[in-house]
Scaffold this motif. Structure first.
Motif, PDB file in Angstrom:
ATOM      1  N   MET A   1      50.905  49.202  40.732  1.00 46.65           N
ATOM      2  CA  MET A   1      49.210  48.869  40.541  1.00 46.65           C
ATOM      3  C   MET A   1      49.138  47.516  40.807  1.00 46.65           C
ATOM      4  SD  MET A   1      47.188  48.967  37.279  1.00 46.65           S
ATOM      5  CE  MET A   1      45.506  49.188  37.235  1.00 46.65           C
ATOM      6  N   ALA A   2      48.768  47.009  41.878  1.00 47.66           N
ATOM      7  CA  ALA A   2      48.392  45.650  42.407  1.00 47.66           C
ATOM      8  C   ALA A   2      46.970  45.213  42.195  1.00 47.66           C
ATOM      9  CB  ALA A   2      48.488  45.839  44.246  1.00 47.66           C
ATOM     10  N   PHE A   3      46.954  43.891  42.024  1.00 50.41           N
ATOM     11  CA  PHE A   3      45.624  43.385  42.204  1.00 50.41           C
ATOM     12  C   PHE A   3      45.730  42.056  42.863  1.00 50.41           C
ATOM     13  CE2 PHE A   3      48.319  41.531  38.701  1.00 50.41           C
ATOM     14  CZ  PHE A   3      48.066  40.276  38.696  1.00 50.41           C
ATOM     15  N   GLU A   4      44.161  41.840  43.152  1.00 47.82           N
ATOM     16  CA  GLU A   4      43.973  40.684  43.893  1.00 47.82           C
ATOM     17  C   GLU A   4      43.664  39.534  43.163  1.00 47.82           C
ATOM     18  OE1 GLU A   4      43.983  40.809  47.453  1.00 47.82           O
ATOM     19  OE2 GLU A   4      44.821  42.815  47.373  1.00 47.82           O
ATOM     20  N   PHE A   5      44.054  38.264  43.826  1.00 47.54           N
ATOM     21  CA  PHE A   5      43.840  37.049  43.235  1.00 47.54           C
ATOM     22  C   PHE A   5      42.346  36.726  42.526  1.00 47.54           C
ATOM     23  CE2 PHE A   5      43.289  32.344  43.073  1.00 47.54           C
ATOM     24  CZ  PHE A   5      43.899  31.953  41.958  1.00 47.54           C
ATOM     25  N   VAL A   8      41.487  38.202  39.340  1.00 50.71           N
ATOM     26  CA  VAL A   8      41.996  37.277  38.232  1.00 50.71           C
ATOM     27  C   VAL A   8      41.097  36.166  37.893  1.00 50.71           C
ATOM     28  CG1 VAL A   8      43.892  35.750  37.554  1.00 50.71           C
ATOM     29  CG2 VAL A   8      44.508  37.773  38.565  1.00 50.71           C
ATOM     30  N   LYS A   9      40.516  35.426  39.370  1.00 42.46           N
ATOM     31  CA  LYS A   9      39.532  34.437  39.127  1.00 42.46           C
ATOM     32  C   LYS A   9      38.219  35.179  38.499  1.00 42.46           C
ATOM     33  CE  LYS A   9      38.021  31.054  42.590  1.00 42.46           C
ATOM     34  NZ  LYS A   9      37.949  30.654  43.973  1.00 42.46           N
ATOM     35  N   GLN A  10      37.994  36.083  38.953  1.00 41.47           N
ATOM     36  CA  GLN A  10      36.602  36.801  38.486  1.00 41.47           C
ATOM     37  C   GLN A  10      36.773  37.027  36.877  1.00 41.47           C
ATOM     38  OE1 GLN A  10      36.020  40.204  40.511  1.00 41.47           O
ATOM     39  NE2 GLN A  10      34.657  39.118  42.066  1.00 41.47           N
TER      40      GLN A  10
END
Length: 132
Positions: A1-5, A8-10
């Motif tokens: 499971m990947a996530f974008e930076f 995290v910023k949001q």
């Protein structure tokens, strides 16, 4: 499971928004609890002339991160109705009038209800901010 930076910023932005909103939530809940307490204490207050019942007031004080609700009545005999008093005739105690404890009972009920009221407001704001 990947996530974008960006995700995290949001999330960080939303957490910041919730932190800012928490001050408003605390004040809002304190106001609601105070109003509910005034209604309750008035219901429990015995009525003769209506002066005692009509003179219940409140103030909300902020001390650090804590809100304190002060409920008071300036009628001179309020304490005697709340706590009870002796009946004195010719310097001798001939009886005792039991207290009504309208403020004490109200305080106990508000201590029981306030945490849930606060929790509901925080959950509602959390759902609004996260868009759920």
């Amino acid at each position: 499971m990947a996530f974008e930076f960006d995700e995290v910023k949001q999330l960080a932005e939303k957490m910041k928004e919730l932190t800012i909103a928490s001050g408003k939530i605390h004040k809002k809940v304190a106001e609601r609890v105070a109003q509910l307490a005034i209604r309750k204490v008035k219901m429990l207050t015995p009525v003769d002339t209506g002066d005692l019942r009509n003179n219940w007031k409140y103030h909300i004080l902020k001390q650090g991160d804590t809100y304190k609700i002060v409920i008071y009545n300036n009628v001179e005999y309020a304490l005697f109705v709340e706590k009870g008093h002796r009946i004195v005739i010719a310097g001798r105690t001939v009886g005792f009038v039991d207290g009504q404890f309208m403020l004490e009972l109200t305080e106990q009920e508000m201590e029981r209800l306030a945490p849930r009221m606060w929790e509901r407001e925080v959950e509602k704001e959390w759902r609004r901010i996260l868009g759920e």
